[in-house]
Design an enzyme around this catalytic site. Sequence first.
Site, mmCIF file in Angstrom:
data_model
loop_
_atom_site.group_PDB
_atom_site.id
_atom_site.type_symbol
_atom_site.label_atom_id
_atom_site.label_comp_id
_atom_site.label_asym_id
_atom_site.label_seq_id
_atom_site.Cartn_x
_atom_site.Cartn_y
_atom_site.Cartn_z
ATOM 1 N N ASP A 428 -8.045 -20.398 -5.607
ATOM 2 C CA ASP A 428 -9.161 -20.833 -4.782
ATOM 3 C C ASP A 428 -9.168 -19.967 -3.520
ATOM 4 O O ASP A 428 -8.129 -19.422 -3.130
ATOM 5 C CB ASP A 428 -8.979 -22.313 -4.442
ATOM 6 C CG ASP A 428 -10.002 -22.803 -3.437
ATOM 7 O OD1 ASP A 428 -11.194 -22.579 -3.661
ATOM 8 O OD2 ASP A 428 -9.590 -23.393 -2.416
ATOM 9 N N ASP A 633 -10.187 -29.351 -5.317
ATOM 10 C CA ASP A 633 -9.806 -28.522 -6.456
ATOM 11 C C ASP A 633 -9.148 -29.341 -7.559
ATOM 12 O O ASP A 633 -8.657 -28.766 -8.543
ATOM 13 C CB ASP A 633 -8.827 -27.422 -6.002
ATOM 14 C CG ASP A 633 -9.476 -26.461 -5.015
ATOM 15 O OD1 ASP A 633 -10.599 -26.014 -5.287
ATOM 16 O OD2 ASP A 633 -8.857 -26.169 -3.979
#
Length: 747
Positions: A428, A633
């Site tokens: 990420d 996430d």
Amino acid sequence: MATTTFEIRVTVLTCTNCAMNIERTLKKKVPGVVRASVNFAAEHARVEYIPTLTGVNEIIHAIEKAGYGAIRPEETLEENDAELKARNAEIRDQTRKFMVGMMFTIPLFFLSMGRDFAILGPWSHAAWVNWLFLALATPVQFYTGWDYYIGGWKSLRNGSANMDVLVAMGSSVAYFYSLSLLVHPALGDHVYFETSAVIITLIKLGKMLESRTKGRTGGAIRKLMGLRPKTAILFEDGKEREIPLSQIEVGQVLLVKPGHSIPVDGTVLEGASAVDESMLTGEPIPADKRPGDPVTGGTLNAEGLLKVEATRVGKDTALARIIRLVQEAQGSKAPVQALADRVAAVFVPGVIAIAFLTFLIWWIMGGEFVPAMIRLVAVLVIACPCALGLATPTAIMAGTGLGALQGMLFKNSEALESASKLDTVVMDKTGTLTRGKPVVVNLRLLDGRLKDEEELLRIAASVERGSEHPLGHSIVGEAVKRGQELSEPQDFHASGGLGVQAKINAETVRVGKPDWFRQLSIEISGAEDDLSALQGEGKTVNLIAIDNTLVGIVALADTVRPEAREAIGALQKMGLKVVMLTGDNVRTAAAVASAVNIDEVVAEVRPEEKASNIKRFQDMGLKVGMVGDGINDAPALAQADVGIAIGTGTDVAIETGDVILASGDLSGVPGSIRLSRATMKTIRQNLFWAFFYNVVLIPVAAGVLYPFEFLPGFVRQLHPILAAFAMAMSSITVVSNSLRLYRAKIE
């Protein structure tokens, strides 16, 4: 139906078959038990059950009825010391029995060998000497070796056979054969009391050393437990008093003096200090703490006096949660353990069959009972399944323990094993590769009415004081950081996320996006080149105007973590493919990717699409690790083969990933994969030697090398005493090899 899970310490385990005995007992004899997993090396059972059908008391009763001990789950963190006391008691018990065995075995061995080699003279062949040998051997057989009889009986009663059965059978054959010669001298006069005594004493030596070295594999837990102080200083009604840690309640105010450990999780109310958090995060540099900052129980207050309000106590503290996490990981079974379990389940019955077959072959072919009996005893004694049972769990305990000390927390052994197989790491961007917080990176003057960039920042920050926008907070924060005195904005107005304006010293100051300035027909053509260049670098640009005249530019960016490029490089050197996955625009994503040297970028991905992108990689046959910074996430972390959460080791991070990097340092990503690979390498080594040892030495004990006269006699005719020594050393070798993990280089 809803299930619940609890961990319990089990005792009186002698080999991996004992662990499987408990698993079978719980699954078959306790209604409501859904799953049971017992780790022989960790001596822990993890039981999942349906609370409406059974409970903890019933489960413990079943374990005890099967012939094993159980230490009830404790309610407070302090009481976990009971496990250490139980292990120390076991070590003392094994040591005491070994010492008693040595006390009787040493004179018995030397007297017997002295007689066999004609060193002691004719008196040693007198009939009473054999009775002396009996007197010396009996305490060893039935005190030092009593555990093997009890353990063997319990195992057979539960429908299986463990190591105790082999030891009890092997030593008993030698002991009772010798006893029969005393009772019936016509059968012969050469007794083998020293063989039974030495077998038991050597194996007890192995168990004693094994219990000591197994204790060392759990050293990480004890270090973590040792971080918490026993007492705290309560500040109440202006007075200080010392109270036990267990009495602290949420909301109470505590004093933490320099050099003292912070007792519980809390928030700093007064004072400033540097706090050493290295034992929890692996980060060696102390963290500065001021009023409003959070502190974690177990960390060390290095300098100033702190007044802390308790926010989490007891089992809710981060340290307690981390300890439970490591305990669960160390007590879980890795998938690779399944092979060893399957072999161990049929190993002991197979060895007994081989031993009796060996006896029959040698008796029939040689026509002599004693040599055949010696072969039988050697096969029974040398075939120890302990090394096989210890091969995986001791390495898992050492690996997860080392990880915990380095701030890398594996939730279970499956995650530790899976991380070694990764070939792709997906990162990420925001909060993972970057700090997740925009900061001012550029200031540019475009008009001579302001004297310098500092004045430009002061004017912009004064307007932004009235803003709730994160970018506005960043501009104000930068000005405060530089020690600027800001003006109070008048007639403040925010324009729907486009920008803000206010009166500063009777002048109208605007700070906002270029599009907003274009809508207001403020001339910005002179700034177009700068805008294009800054935006090309992935920066967010705000313009500043005074009374409709453009005076400057402030650019902000979510800065890349300083360790990110090095961490990415380390992953690439390990042969891993690294991909950046972000919801940000292509231009910004490309700028960050270039800064950290990532070649493949997937940009403009909505949060709900991250998991599908992970699956897309998996469908290509890749083993994917996802690195993210928390709850947004979570779907992608769950979808990945291994989810690696960047966090502080507290709530969100612990609940999200398979691996938690408590320090938040990206270097933990390659470090955790290196640790996983090192652990699996150790497991493979352990399993190889455990299998190799049995595959090679059982045939040797059975006598397959006897026809080869050029070989040394001790190889052709493997004596049970040598077999006992080899068996004891096999387990020590496996555990010691696992302990080498603590010296592994994972950084």
